[in-house]
Each structure stands twice: as C-alpha cells, then as structure tokens.
Design an enzyme around this catalytic site. Structure first.
Site, mmCIF file in Angstrom:
data_model
loop_
_atom_site.group_PDB
_atom_site.id
_atom_site.type_symbol
_atom_site.label_atom_id
_atom_site.label_comp_id
_atom_site.label_asym_id
_atom_site.label_seq_id
_atom_site.Cartn_x
_atom_site.Cartn_y
_atom_site.Cartn_z
ATOM 1 N N TYR A 1 0.928 -1.087 -0.085
ATOM 2 C CA TYR A 1 -0.013 -0.016 -0.035
ATOM 3 C C TYR A 1 0.673 1.201 -0.030
ATOM 4 O O TYR A 1 2.068 1.157 0.248
ATOM 5 C CB TYR A 1 -0.957 0.045 1.242
ATOM 6 C CG TYR A 1 -2.131 -1.180 1.335
ATOM 7 C CD1 TYR A 1 -3.300 -0.788 0.457
ATOM 8 C CD2 TYR A 1 -1.660 -2.234 1.874
ATOM 9 C CE1 TYR A 1 -4.020 -1.912 0.674
ATOM 10 C CE2 TYR A 1 -2.403 -3.521 1.866
ATOM 11 C CZ TYR A 1 -3.837 -3.273 1.092
ATOM 12 O OH TYR A 1 -4.583 -4.394 1.031
ATOM 13 N N CYS A 2 0.113 2.223 -0.286
ATOM 14 C CA CYS A 2 0.777 3.794 -0.357
ATOM 15 C C CYS A 2 1.546 3.983 1.135
ATOM 16 O O CYS A 2 0.891 3.516 2.201
ATOM 17 C CB CYS A 2 -0.193 4.822 -0.541
ATOM 18 S SG CYS A 2 0.442 6.496 -0.070
ATOM 19 N N PRO A 3 2.782 4.255 1.238
ATOM 20 C CA PRO A 3 3.683 4.780 0.086
ATOM 21 C C PRO A 3 4.678 3.638 -0.281
ATOM 22 O O PRO A 3 5.613 3.923 -1.000
ATOM 23 C CB PRO A 3 4.365 6.021 0.763
ATOM 24 C CG PRO A 3 4.608 5.407 2.208
ATOM 25 C CD PRO A 3 3.527 4.678 2.467
#
Lengths: 135, 80
Positions: B17-19
């Site tokens: 997932y981000c980042p």
C-alpha cells in the site's frame, strides 16, 4: 537526487492514536526519501507508542475502522516505516524530555529509532526555518 | 507507432500500500546509474497519480504508465 519543495519538515507527535502515527509516518517517510530533512519530536502520550514494551505487546490505540483495517491487513506500521525511512533518508527522531522525565521512561526502554531525548528549545533550534506540523 | 521503452530494472510492489511502491522506487533509483529506466508494479490505485507527481517534483522522467491485469506498470528514468 530528489529536489524537495521545502528544505525541512518537522512533525510533533502528541496523539497515541494509531491512525495519526500512521499518517505521520507515511508523510515523513516520503519527505525523507524525497530529499527533505525530517525531524520528528515525540511527546505526551505519543511517546508511549515508541516504547519497546508497547510495540512488543502491540498495545496500540485503535480508534475507527481505518486503524482496525491497517492492523488486519498487516501493513508495515509507523515504527517499521520510520525505521525504513531512517535507513535511506535524512530523518531524525527525538523523544520529549518532559514526557520522558514525568513518566520515568529511559532512552533504553524506547525503540532504537529514537535518536535522542531533548527539550523543546533544542527542538526549536533544529526545526527552525522549516514547516512544523503537529499531530 | 510509438517506440516501446523497456525497463532496465523491475520492482514488483504489488500488494503493497501507499507509500510502499513509491518508497521502493526511490530507493532503487538512488542505487542505479543515470539513464536507467526503473519499472515499478503497483496494485495500489494511488500510485498512478502519486508516482508521476513525485517524478515531476524530483526532476526524474516518467516514461510510461501501462495498465496491466490488476496493476499498473510505471516506468521512471533516472535523469539526475
């Protein structure tokens, strides 16, 4: 390599809530790897979340569905993201001397990612001239 | 017909997932010589906006975004 839009980002962590710690870790990690100097100052109840014991017991403050999902999906949590960012970026993490003193927490009890225990005036000296956010 | 650019190095950050995908890309770009095209695979929808934004600000070159089955392949050339 990377060019930052601001030279320095300072974030003061006050809240122990997992979602705030996660948001702060996400933003500061990207900032540090984008070439910004990042200085975190951890105070009040947030500092408890940087004790080895808290992390070992996974004694996180989970409020709301997003935090619960972060844990359920086993994403890297704030302390892991910060440790990772420190390896590749210009990131410094300071524990607040007041919170440490009042609670009797020693630096040895804190996670290895804590660089030092310092007071507010020293932190101001470090943060001066950059953006300061409080979470 | 546009010339197809091939990546010199590929990072599979699917499921991260981000980042995560951006962080993997930045770390890899730091290690490779100027001119190298690094392709990152991301299943995180935000990467398609976030990585180009980062590249522009960091003065690196976004060379392509390809939509694959369930993920995007984003190519960035190290220019400095």
């Amino acid at each position: 390599m990377a060019e930052a839009t601001a030279p320095k980002l300072s974030v003061v962590l006050v809240s122990p809530q997992l979602e705030k710690l996660h948001a702060a870790a996400t933003m500061t990690s990207v900032a540090a790897l984008s070439g910004m100097q990042v200085n975190l100052f951890i105070t009040m109840e947030a500092l408890r979340m940087f004790l080895k014991e808290t992390v070992e017991k996974r004694d996180f403050v989970v409020e709301g569905e997003v935090s619960r999902t972060l844990l359920a999906k086993e994403v890297p949590l704030y302390y892991q993201m910060l440790a990772d960012a420190k390896e590749s970026g210009d990131m410094h993490i300071y524990a607040c001397a007041l919170a440490a003193d009042i609670m009797g927490w020693k630096k040895e009890e804190m996670l290895e990612i804590i660089d030092d225990v310092i007071g507010v005036s020293e932190y101001f000296g470090i943060a001066l001239g950059g953006i300061i956010l409080t979470m | 017909m546009a010339e197809t650019i091939h990546a010199d190095k590929t990072i599979d950050a699917r499921g991260s997932y981000c980042p995560g995908p951006l962080m993997e890309l930045i770390k890899t770009l730091k290690q490779v010589p100027v001119g190298t095209v690094v392709e990152v695979w991301s299943s995180d929808a935000g990467s398609k906006r976030d990585i180009p934004q980062w590249a522009e600000r960091a003065k690196q070159e976004l060379v392509y975004i390809r939509d694959e089955d369930g993920y995007a392949a984003i190519g960035v050339r190290k220019v400095k």
